[in-house]
Structures are given as structure tokens and as C-alpha cells.
Design a protein around this motif. Sequence first.
Motif, PDB file in Angstrom:
ATOM      1  N   SER A 110       0.821  -1.217   0.000  1.00  0.00           N
ATOM      2  CA  SER A 110       0.000   0.000   0.000  1.00  0.00           C
ATOM      3  C   SER A 110       0.853   1.264   0.000  1.00  0.00           C
ATOM      4  O   SER A 110       0.497   2.260  -0.649  1.00  0.00           O
ATOM      5  N   THR A 167       2.109   1.749  -3.472  1.00  0.00           N
ATOM      6  CA  THR A 167       0.971   2.058  -4.342  1.00  0.00           C
ATOM      7  C   THR A 167       0.581   3.522  -4.209  1.00  0.00           C
ATOM      8  O   THR A 167       0.318   4.214  -5.207  1.00  0.00           O
ATOM      9  N   LEU A 225      -7.411   5.152  -3.534  1.00  0.00           N
ATOM     10  CA  LEU A 225      -7.069   4.119  -2.559  1.00  0.00           C
ATOM     11  C   LEU A 225      -8.286   3.666  -1.762  1.00  0.00           C
ATOM     12  O   LEU A 225      -8.552   2.474  -1.631  1.00  0.00           O
ATOM     13  N   GLY A 255      -7.348   0.218  -2.427  1.00  0.00           N
ATOM     14  CA  GLY A 255      -7.127  -0.297  -1.081  1.00  0.00           C
ATOM     15  C   GLY A 255      -7.780  -1.650  -0.853  1.00  0.00           C
ATOM     16  O   GLY A 255      -7.086  -2.635  -0.571  1.00  0.00           O
ATOM     17  N   THR A 281      -5.541  -5.197  -1.251  1.00  0.00           N
ATOM     18  CA  THR A 281      -5.418  -5.909   0.025  1.00  0.00           C
ATOM     19  C   THR A 281      -6.006  -7.307  -0.083  1.00  0.00           C
ATOM     20  O   THR A 281      -5.407  -8.284   0.400  1.00  0.00           O
ATOM     21  N   ALA A 317      -4.388  -0.245   5.219  1.00  0.00           N
ATOM     22  CA  ALA A 317      -3.766  -0.075   3.896  1.00  0.00           C
ATOM     23  C   ALA A 317      -4.114   1.283   3.309  1.00  0.00           C
ATOM     24  O   ALA A 317      -3.272   1.938   2.680  1.00  0.00           O
ATOM     25  N   ASN A 318      -5.360   1.722   3.508  1.00  0.00           N
ATOM     26  CA  ASN A 318      -5.760   3.045   3.013  1.00  0.00           C
ATOM     27  C   ASN A 318      -4.935   4.154   3.663  1.00  0.00           C
ATOM     28  O   ASN A 318      -4.441   5.063   2.987  1.00  0.00           O
ATOM     29  N   GLY A 365      -1.273   3.914   2.483  1.00  0.00           N
ATOM     30  CA  GLY A 365      -1.155   4.344   1.095  1.00  0.00           C
ATOM     31  C   GLY A 365      -1.243   5.855   0.951  1.00  0.00           C
ATOM     32  O   GLY A 365      -0.476   6.470   0.198  1.00  0.00           O
TER      33      GLY A 365
END
Length: 274
Positions: free
Chosen positions: A74, A77, A107, A112, A116, A174-175, A178
Motif C-alpha cells: 500500500s 501504491t 485508494l 485499497g 489488500t 492499507a488506506n 497508502g
Amino acid sequence: MVKENTIKILKARRFAKKAVADMLYSTLESIGQAASMFFEILKWIFRGGISVKNTVSQMVEVGWRSFPIITLTSFFTGMVLALQVGSSTSNLFNEPVYVGTITGFSLVIELGPVLTAIVVTGRVGAAITAELGTMKVTEQLDALYTLGTNPVKYLAVPRFLALFFMLPLLTALANIIGIYGGLVLTVNTWDVSTTTYWSDVLDFMEISTFLHGFIKSFFFALIIAVIACHKGFTTKGGAEGVGRATTSCVMLSMIFILVSDYFLTELLVSLGIK
């Protein structure tokens, strides 16, 4: 000669029709078995008596041990998105604009949850299928039945619950990671202040924006868990069969994630969650 060729063509057609029919039957049978397993898992969840120890252990496996690879994926990304957005807007407006907005929305809404889920499929889904498949071909599942323990309750339910609760959490993390990755690149490459970047992210993002991707992650978790457990419980053919089942699990999970992503997006947008 013409008669022999005609007979060969007819035989080839019959063989092709039989192969297609067998493939269709096998596909429908697999879907039925997966659906049956899903409802059996739900039955045991609502009936209670779930092993808390096994569930927590699987949560650690799914969540904590997947966190490093999710972080790496992430973060970079987010950096790539910020780099692409900054480059494109600089060419159009002579300066990077709305980098945080576009990076954040991309994301949270799509990349996201999807990335994931795909990473977790490759790491956790494959491991579940390999583990359960090995138990199947070595007759350990039959031994559980003999001892009066239901393998679905003892093995599938904890893994299902672990994925169902940990994948949305991993998606939310992850969001955040990222977006932070996009911040690092934006500040250091485009000389945009941290305040401006976070303002771009937060001024336009609403709760429904976050919920859009967060809701998807629950469905993706369901897909991964059911396919991984189903492939593991139906493995046959020894070590080679375990390899085939693992490959099939990863392939099918990714396909269903990407296909369902479209229909979930259509549904959520129609409900105003966008």
C-alpha cells in the motif's frame, strides 16, 4: 474416404460436447458444494460453541502476519499514484493540483480493498487451502470425523471468522498507509506542503467514501474464505492435488474478487454510498 472423415468429425463433435457438459457439471457441482459449506459455516457460527483459541490464532495469522506485506504494497501504491497524478496535473496546469484528493479517493474506494484482498489471497488463501488439502489427502479430516469432531466447525469456522474480521481492518490500515505514502512523495518531489496535501484528502472525502471500500472488504473476505476452505476440503490426488487445489484457490479468488468488485460498486453507487 469422405465417409471416414465424416465419422471422425462426428466423433470429435460428440467428444467436445461431452467435455463441455462434464466441465459445466463439474463447475455447477463445485458451486453447490461451496454454497453448502458456506451455509454450514453460518450454521455453526449462529449455533455457538466456536473455539476462541483457534479463532484468535487464525486472526493473528491473517492480520498481524499479513501486515508487513500489506504495508509495503500500500505504501508504494500510494507513492506511485501520487507520482502519476502529480506528473499529469503538472503537464496540464504547470503545477501539481489535487494530488491528495485523487490519491486518497483511488485508494479508499478501489485500490485499497482490491489490492489488500489480492495480497491476502496469495498469502492466506493459498496457505489455508494447502493446509486443509494436506489434511484431506493424509486422511486427518476423516480422523476428526471418527473422533466425533466436525472438521468444518473445528477448522473452517475459525478461518472464516478471522478473514471476515481482519481483512476490513487490514484494508483500513492499507488506506491510511497508502495515503501517507502519497504524502511522502508529494512533499519531497512536488514541494507541496503537508497541510495542503491533507486538506486535499479530507476536504472532499466523506464517510460514505470510506464505507464504499470498507463494505467491499467484507464481501472479499467471504469470497476468499469460502473458496479456500472449499478447495482444501475437496482436495484429492496426493501432493500433486494439493498443488492444483492451491493454484485453483488463488486463481478463482482473484477472478471472483475482480468480478464482484464491479457488481458491488454498481450496488453501492445505486444506494448512494460513493
